[in-house]
Write a protein that holds these residues in place. Structure first.
Motif, PDB file in Angstrom:
ATOM      1  N   ASN A  32       0.928  -1.221   0.015  1.00 34.32           N
ATOM      2  CA  ASN A  32      -0.066   0.063  -0.021  1.00 34.32           C
ATOM      3  C   ASN A  32       0.949   1.391  -0.115  1.00 34.32           C
ATOM      4  O   ASN A  32       2.050   1.228   0.577  1.00 34.32           O
ATOM      5  CB  ASN A  32      -0.617   0.084   1.082  1.00 34.32           C
ATOM      6  N   PHE A  34       1.269   5.659   0.289  1.00 33.63           N
ATOM      7  CA  PHE A  34       0.670   6.787   0.766  1.00 33.63           C
ATOM      8  C   PHE A  34       1.502   7.998   0.549  1.00 33.63           C
ATOM      9  O   PHE A  34       2.524   7.996   0.578  1.00 33.63           O
ATOM     10  CB  PHE A  34       0.414   6.815   2.290  1.00 33.63           C
ATOM     11  N   LEU A  46      -3.362  12.495   5.645  1.00 30.37           N
ATOM     12  CA  LEU A  46      -3.233  11.721   4.878  1.00 30.37           C
ATOM     13  C   LEU A  46      -3.439  12.768   3.411  1.00 30.37           C
ATOM     14  O   LEU A  46      -4.603  13.339   3.452  1.00 30.37           O
ATOM     15  CB  LEU A  46      -4.145  10.618   4.833  1.00 30.37           C
ATOM     16  N   LYS A  49      -3.839   7.881  -1.236  1.00 29.03           N
ATOM     17  CA  LYS A  49      -3.293   6.336  -1.022  1.00 29.03           C
ATOM     18  C   LYS A  49      -3.596   5.582  -2.179  1.00 29.03           C
ATOM     19  O   LYS A  49      -4.241   6.030  -2.991  1.00 29.03           O
ATOM     20  CB  LYS A  49      -4.026   5.889   0.214  1.00 29.03           C
ATOM     21  N   PHE A  51      -4.011   1.511  -3.186  1.00 29.08           N
ATOM     22  CA  PHE A  51      -3.812  -0.021  -2.846  1.00 29.08           C
ATOM     23  C   PHE A  51      -4.348  -0.892  -3.870  1.00 29.08           C
ATOM     24  O   PHE A  51      -3.719  -2.009  -3.868  1.00 29.08           O
ATOM     25  CB  PHE A  51      -4.726  -0.334  -1.381  1.00 29.08           C
ATOM     26  N   ASN A  94       3.220   0.646   3.356  1.00 22.86           N
ATOM     27  CA  ASN A  94       3.405  -0.747   4.127  1.00 22.86           C
ATOM     28  C   ASN A  94       3.245  -2.026   3.313  1.00 22.86           C
ATOM     29  O   ASN A  94       2.472  -2.020   2.090  1.00 22.86           O
ATOM     30  CB  ASN A  94       2.512  -0.471   5.199  1.00 22.86           C
ATOM     31  N   ARG A  96       1.356  -5.383   2.567  1.00 27.56           N
ATOM     32  CA  ARG A  96       0.014  -5.865   2.812  1.00 27.56           C
ATOM     33  C   ARG A  96       0.124  -7.252   2.971  1.00 27.56           C
ATOM     34  O   ARG A  96      -0.641  -7.691   3.613  1.00 27.56           O
ATOM     35  CB  ARG A  96      -0.535  -5.934   1.237  1.00 27.56           C
ATOM     36  N   ASN A  99       1.075  -8.594   9.175  1.00 33.79           N
ATOM     37  CA  ASN A  99      -0.387  -8.337   9.953  1.00 33.79           C
ATOM     38  C   ASN A  99      -0.127  -7.064  10.976  1.00 33.79           C
ATOM     39  O   ASN A  99      -0.772  -7.331  11.824  1.00 33.79           O
ATOM     40  CB  ASN A  99      -0.598  -9.636  10.715  1.00 33.79           C
ATOM     41  N   ALA A 100       0.645  -6.345  10.788  1.00 31.34           N
ATOM     42  CA  ALA A 100       0.706  -5.368  11.444  1.00 31.34           C
ATOM     43  C   ALA A 100       0.734  -3.959  10.988  1.00 31.34           C
ATOM     44  O   ALA A 100       0.676  -2.826  11.891  1.00 31.34           O
ATOM     45  CB  ALA A 100       2.147  -5.392  12.266  1.00 31.34           C
ATOM     46  N   GLY A 101       0.686  -3.790   9.802  1.00 31.10           N
ATOM     47  CA  GLY A 101       0.280  -2.649   8.996  1.00 31.10           C
ATOM     48  C   GLY A 101       1.382  -1.468   9.327  1.00 31.10           C
ATOM     49  O   GLY A 101       1.193  -0.289   9.394  1.00 31.10           O
ATOM     50  N   LYS A 102       2.733  -1.806   9.693  1.00 30.80           N
ATOM     51  CA  LYS A 102       3.691  -0.981   9.690  1.00 30.80           C
ATOM     52  C   LYS A 102       4.115  -0.350   8.471  1.00 30.80           C
ATOM     53  O   LYS A 102       4.406  -0.734   7.548  1.00 30.80           O
ATOM     54  CB  LYS A 102       5.050  -1.815  10.323  1.00 30.80           C
ATOM     55  N   SER A 103       4.228   1.027   8.805  1.00 29.84           N
ATOM     56  CA  SER A 103       4.431   2.047   7.357  1.00 29.84           C
ATOM     57  C   SER A 103       5.963   2.343   7.605  1.00 29.84           C
ATOM     58  O   SER A 103       6.455   2.918   8.714  1.00 29.84           O
ATOM     59  CB  SER A 103       3.406   3.196   7.423  1.00 29.84           C
ATOM     60  N   THR A 104       6.636   2.518   6.306  1.00 30.86           N
ATOM     61  CA  THR A 104       7.971   3.019   6.470  1.00 30.86           C
ATOM     62  C   THR A 104       7.809   4.423   5.745  1.00 30.86           C
ATOM     63  O   THR A 104       7.183   4.180   4.816  1.00 30.86           O
ATOM     64  CB  THR A 104       8.954   2.043   5.899  1.00 30.86           C
ATOM     65  N   PHE A 105       8.306   5.393   5.988  1.00 33.00           N
ATOM     66  CA  PHE A 105       8.536   6.717   5.389  1.00 33.00           C
ATOM     67  C   PHE A 105       9.774   6.856   4.921  1.00 33.00           C
ATOM     68  O   PHE A 105      10.905   6.783   5.336  1.00 33.00           O
ATOM     69  CB  PHE A 105       8.141   7.652   6.783  1.00 33.00           C
ATOM     70  N   GLY A 106       9.714   7.574   3.866  1.00 31.14           N
ATOM     71  CA  GLY A 106      10.767   8.561   3.337  1.00 31.14           C
ATOM     72  C   GLY A 106      11.319   9.596   4.312  1.00 31.14           C
ATOM     73  O   GLY A 106      10.502   9.899   5.112  1.00 31.14           O
TER      74      GLY A 106
END
Lengths: 115, 114
Positions: A32, A34, A46, A49, A51, A94, A96, A99-106
């Motif tokens: 996904n 964003f 936000l 997004k 997906f 993040n 898909r 099961n934790a939906g952790k997002s990594t950011f630039g």
């Protein structure tokens, strides 16, 4: 693990100029994607997004982004920027298949729009 | 805006002291996250929670611990604060994982360790 690269650290534009901010990610599975915006002194919000479906997604305030799977890219665009678009922009991903939906950011791109 | 409250909003503390930051949500979302924001580094995940008493480490978890005894509260503790932990801390929540669930952020806590 996923990673995100934003190519431009600081962009300065005049009002009415067109904007394109680059974002590339690294991950072998389905993601996904964003874009978030942070106005001075505020929290992240936000912008848009992606997906699935149409790879061209539209967000708030006239922003859009295009997902190009073959290039692992998700660039943000706006045809005509306004002074009020001055902010920091973050691309995030993040995976898909977790099961934790952790997002990594630039690292973020600071946009300054001159009136 | 999502109902997320972080407290305190600002804190100055001395090196070596413990500090606890609180995140409270009224959305009943399952997933909660603590990020730190530093210039040039974007946001980096410290710890996250996928349910009451279910937590796990993020990419920069050393020196931090978390607890989640209720759905609505997620606490971040700096066990012995160091100057490298001077940062802005954001709590975020997410309704679900899988397809397209974005993060909703609190207003942040600015922590200064002297």
């Amino acid at each position: 693990a996923q990673s995100v690269s934003q190519h431009n650290h600081h962009v300065i534009l005049s009002e009415a100029a067109s904007l394109e901010l680059g974002c590339n990610y690294s991950y072998g599975g389905t993601v996904n994607l964003f874009w978030y915006v942070q106005y001075p002194g505020q929290h992240l919000q936000l912008l848009l997004k992606y997906f699935s479906g149409d790879p061209l997604v539209k967000g708030i305030k006239g922003f859009e982004a295009e997902f190009i799977k073959s290039k692992f890219s998700f660039n943000l665009r706006k045809p005509s920027v306004q002074w009020s678009d001055t902010a920091e922009y973050f691309c995030a991903v993040n995976a898909r298949d977790t099961n934790a939906g952790k997002s990594t950011f630039g690292d973020g791109t600071t946009l300054t729009v001159k009136p | 805006d999502a109902g997320i409250t972080q407290s305190p909003r600002h804190k100055v503390t001395e090196t070596g002291t413990p500090v606890t930051l609180r995140c409270h949500q009224t959305e009943n979302h399952r997933y909660m996250y603590w990020y730190r924001q530093d210039p040039g580094h974007g946001l980096r995940l410290i710890h996250y929670s996928y349910g009451v008493k279910d937590t796990d480490k993020g990419e920069v978890s050393d020196g931090y611990s978390v607890s989640r005894s209720k759905t609505e509260d997620f606490l971040l503790t700096l066990e012995s604060a160091t100057s490298s932990q001077t940062s802005v801390y954001f709590c975020a929540i997410s309704e679900r994982t899988g397809i397209g669930s974005p993060l909703h952020f609190g207003n942040g806590t600015r922590l200064t360790v002297t």
